[in-house]
Enzyme design. Structure first.
Site, mmCIF file in Angstrom:
data_model
loop_
_atom_site.group_PDB
_atom_site.id
_atom_site.type_symbol
_atom_site.label_atom_id
_atom_site.label_comp_id
_atom_site.label_asym_id
_atom_site.label_seq_id
_atom_site.Cartn_x
_atom_site.Cartn_y
_atom_site.Cartn_z
ATOM 1 N N ASP A 134 0.843 -1.187 0.000
ATOM 2 C CA ASP A 134 0.000 0.000 0.000
ATOM 3 C C ASP A 134 0.882 1.242 0.000
ATOM 4 O O ASP A 134 1.802 1.354 0.810
ATOM 5 C CB ASP A 134 -0.935 0.003 1.205
ATOM 6 N N HIS B 62 -3.969 13.774 1.730
ATOM 7 C CA HIS B 62 -4.229 12.802 2.795
ATOM 8 C C HIS B 62 -3.054 12.770 3.776
ATOM 9 O O HIS B 62 -3.254 12.808 4.999
ATOM 10 C CB HIS B 62 -4.449 11.417 2.182
ATOM 11 N N GLU C 55 -10.932 3.673 3.556
ATOM 12 C CA GLU C 55 -9.995 4.479 2.772
ATOM 13 C C GLU C 55 -10.300 4.273 1.292
ATOM 14 O O GLU C 55 -10.266 3.139 0.797
ATOM 15 C CB GLU C 55 -8.539 4.125 3.090
ATOM 16 N N GLU D 85 -9.327 4.044 -2.223
ATOM 17 C CA GLU D 85 -8.062 3.821 -2.937
ATOM 18 C C GLU D 85 -8.321 3.225 -4.309
ATOM 19 O O GLU D 85 -9.391 2.687 -4.583
ATOM 20 C CB GLU D 85 -7.171 2.834 -2.164
ATOM 21 N N ASP E 121 -9.296 0.150 1.880
ATOM 22 C CA ASP E 121 -8.361 -0.308 2.912
ATOM 23 C C ASP E 121 -8.938 0.082 4.278
ATOM 24 O O ASP E 121 -8.532 1.074 4.881
ATOM 25 C CB ASP E 121 -7.011 0.372 2.658
#
Lengths: 423, 423
Positions: B124, B131, B196, B198, B230
């Site tokens: 990741d 962020h 999250e 992503e 995530d």
């Protein structure tokens, strides 16, 4: 938890005579698992058990019907114990299997090996409080041991794809580094390449996602242990590791020994885990009250170095350090499993749990050059006059491990060696 | 790098009529890959391509001879482009394949899906500077954006075993947390469960250990992209993450969308990457001078929430935020690949590279609740009167993504949804 049973009887001898020699890593009481094939022969990897200086082909003797080690590892503890008993009985002096099984033996030195199973996920822990404190001092002089250390078995995810078996070479990694006084980072081969002395605990039966493994049952989810070297580029690590942890400084290569010594074989080598009076009592999910006196293991470890010059001069490797897990590890393997799954994370057969660098309390027990040389400030002079702050191209680093205690036959973990080559 | 070719012609229509509807995620110009089987039927996972509201079974039409998606992904870019052209031609209006291929179509809503390939290692990254800055402020008020951020595509290893496909549920994780004013940590269900937003970039052809991938060639090692959530337990993260990064706060579950939109399909949606004048020039191994004007992608993203109450009242999900990758990502996919391998780390087909939370510069573009609610201090009031600081049991979180630009047919990434259930 695995108990001492008749397979540990020190009086047992094998008809494989090399297994009965004093100091042999693989006596009848050990029986570690690995994957092998005859060198120079085209074939798939086979599952074998080391006995003396030989490997027994498990499928050839009809004990298993698969070449998939992960399937063997996924078996229940009862099935694994049964397999161990059959192996022990078949390899004993006087066994009726002797004539038949002889044809399924191959000499270890005619074999090549691979990583002993398919590693899905690899997690590295940080179980030595001595390592955490010494290294912490170098990265954070004012704040060496963080407040969470004695509450949480600190761990992080590592890279499975770059794990290789003992005997492999790897190129010195290149990457970004930044000297404290430099304005901008620079790029090039790592100048502070290090090793880390670790044990690798392999998962046997896994757990379903969302179903934590209870501490009292945690050890039954482990299959066995190997030696593990988590090569580390300290200069890359120092620049990259905040805020999400080590990444390229670790994932270029790791090395594992070929043989997984099973939890059953380790049973005679348990140790009590003694926490210091000032250390906090772990939270209940990490505390196995019922087994407090036998949750840790006593495994002796040593690190040896052979430089290219030494190899050319046929000089034996020199010992850099030695310790024992019972002096080094603050957390037990069972605690690693319980912690890893308490949030519902699923472990799978073949997953690898690294112990983290196993440094004992004395400076001679340090499991990395970063510690031994105080981050390169106190270089080591080798017997041949060479000097090392960190690893040089051509250096071979060798980890060895064994277990011995009164009343039990010594067993060995074998050897985990790896060689750095120029980038 | 992938070029716009005839398969992108917006005039092309499919004989699968649902593919020609305005706003359809899967027109003839998209052709994303996934693994499916008919719901309720015992069978292995098959490889399919989404077209309109249907799935084309690739093996049934003779375009591949495997059920192993990772083998398909390992193919050369040339082989992949050929496969795309055959798919495009066969599904076009007037194609002679129409009668034959019709029998290899199944409706998407009669299928179940799994993670689109076997993920070996999952990394990741942390590519949104917005962020990183906002979250950094919460964990380190004095030091939000660390000095390495604009030099290194910061990344870390994640857990592959707990990645599940869209539509899955997972139990709220339990774990250790410690309030800033508490003397000792406590244990229980996470009270600050977050998502999250992503993208997940999947590796196609890998590289050998020790052989870095050059930036100019990096994108050819990517197969395609999915939406990726995530899930993160912020209270567990805050207590555990130093010094080795997030662990149990992230590894209990991640969710991926079923369809991998290929790099070939993304070709019309490139964007220039514009670095601010004050930002440093990356080191040469991260700079693709030749392609500067077309290294990034423009992918629109949105996050929606449907609570249990809303589901019961048949109320549609509400949008929490929306952004676009070209506003959110400081590093391009090619830079992630080049950085990941520069030290010799080997990538393998099916490996997943998460983008990290894709938050844009405005507060309405934030990709996590931690940012949207300022760590819970400014809760969100939903249209039905419910209030959220973090996720509650029963909440379903939905990610959506699509690409649109003048002169090209809009393509979609589909949907990535997941639901939290009580521990």
């Amino acid at each position: 938890m695995y108990d001492i049973d008749t397979t540990h009887d020190p009086k047992l001898k094998s008809w494989v005579v090399s297994a009965n020699q004093t100091g042999c890593d693989f006596p009848l009481q050990n029986l570690p698992f690995g994957r092998f094939k005859l060198r120079g022969i085209e074939s798939g990897w086979k599952i074998g058990v080391a006995i003396g200086d030989q490997v027994l082909d498990l499928r050839a003797v009809g004990l298993i019907d698969t070449d998939d080690m992960n399937c063997v590892m996924a078996a229940s503890p009862e099935a694994r114990q049964l397999l161990r008993r059959k192996l022990s009985e078949g390899l004993r002096e006087g066994s009726s299997q002797h004539p038949l099984w002889t044809s399924a033996l191959v000499p270890q030195d005619e074999c090549e090996y691979t990583v002993p199973c398919r590693v899905g996920d690899y997690t590295d822990f940080y179980t030595s409080v001595h390592h955490a404190t010494t290294v912490g001092k170098q990265f954070r002089p004012d704040n060496p041991l963080l407040p969470n250390y004695k509450w949480i078995p600190i761990g992080y995810h590592g890279r499975a794809s770059s794990i290789r078996v003992s005997g492999s070479t790897f190129k010195r990694p290149r990457g970004q580094t930044k000297a404290p006084d430099a304005l901008i980072p620079s790029f090039g081969p790592s100048k502070r390449l290090d090793y880390e002395l670790e044990l690798g605990w392999f998962v046997g039966a896994g757990n379903e996602q969302g179903e934590p493994i209870d501490i009292g049952n945690a050890e039954s989810h482990l299959f066995g242990v190997t030696l593990f070297n988590d090569w580390s580029a300290r200069d890359i690590q120092g620049w990259e590791y905040q805020p999400l942890g080590p990444f390229l400084s670790k994932n270029f290569a790791s090395t594992v020994s070929p043989w997984m010594v099973t939890m059953e074989a380790l049973a005679p080598f348990r140790a009590a885990f003694e926490r210091a009076a000032e250390d906090p009592q772990p939270l209940p999910y990490l505390e196995d009250e019922a087994n407090r006196a036998r949750v840790a293991f006593s495994i002796s470890l040593e690190v040896l170095l052979q430089t290219a010059k030494m190899r050319e001069a046929s000089e034996a490797p020199v010992r850099l350090s030695a310790t024992n897990t019972s002096r080094a590890a603050y957390w037990t393997p069972a605690q690693l499993v319980a912690h890893h799954t308490v949030n519902g994370c699923n472990l799978q057969p073949g997953d690898l749990l690294g112990s983290g660098t196993l440094s004992g309390p004395e400076s001679t027990e340090a499991g990395s050059l970063m510690e031994l040389t105080v981050s390169g400030k106190n270089p080591i002079t080798l017997p041949n006059g060479e000097v090392r702050s960190f690893l040089e191209d051509g250096d071979t680093l060798i980890l060895r491990g064994w277990c011995e205690t009164d009343g039990a036959t010594r067993i060995g973990l074998g050897e985990c060696s790896g060689t750095v080559v120029a980038p």
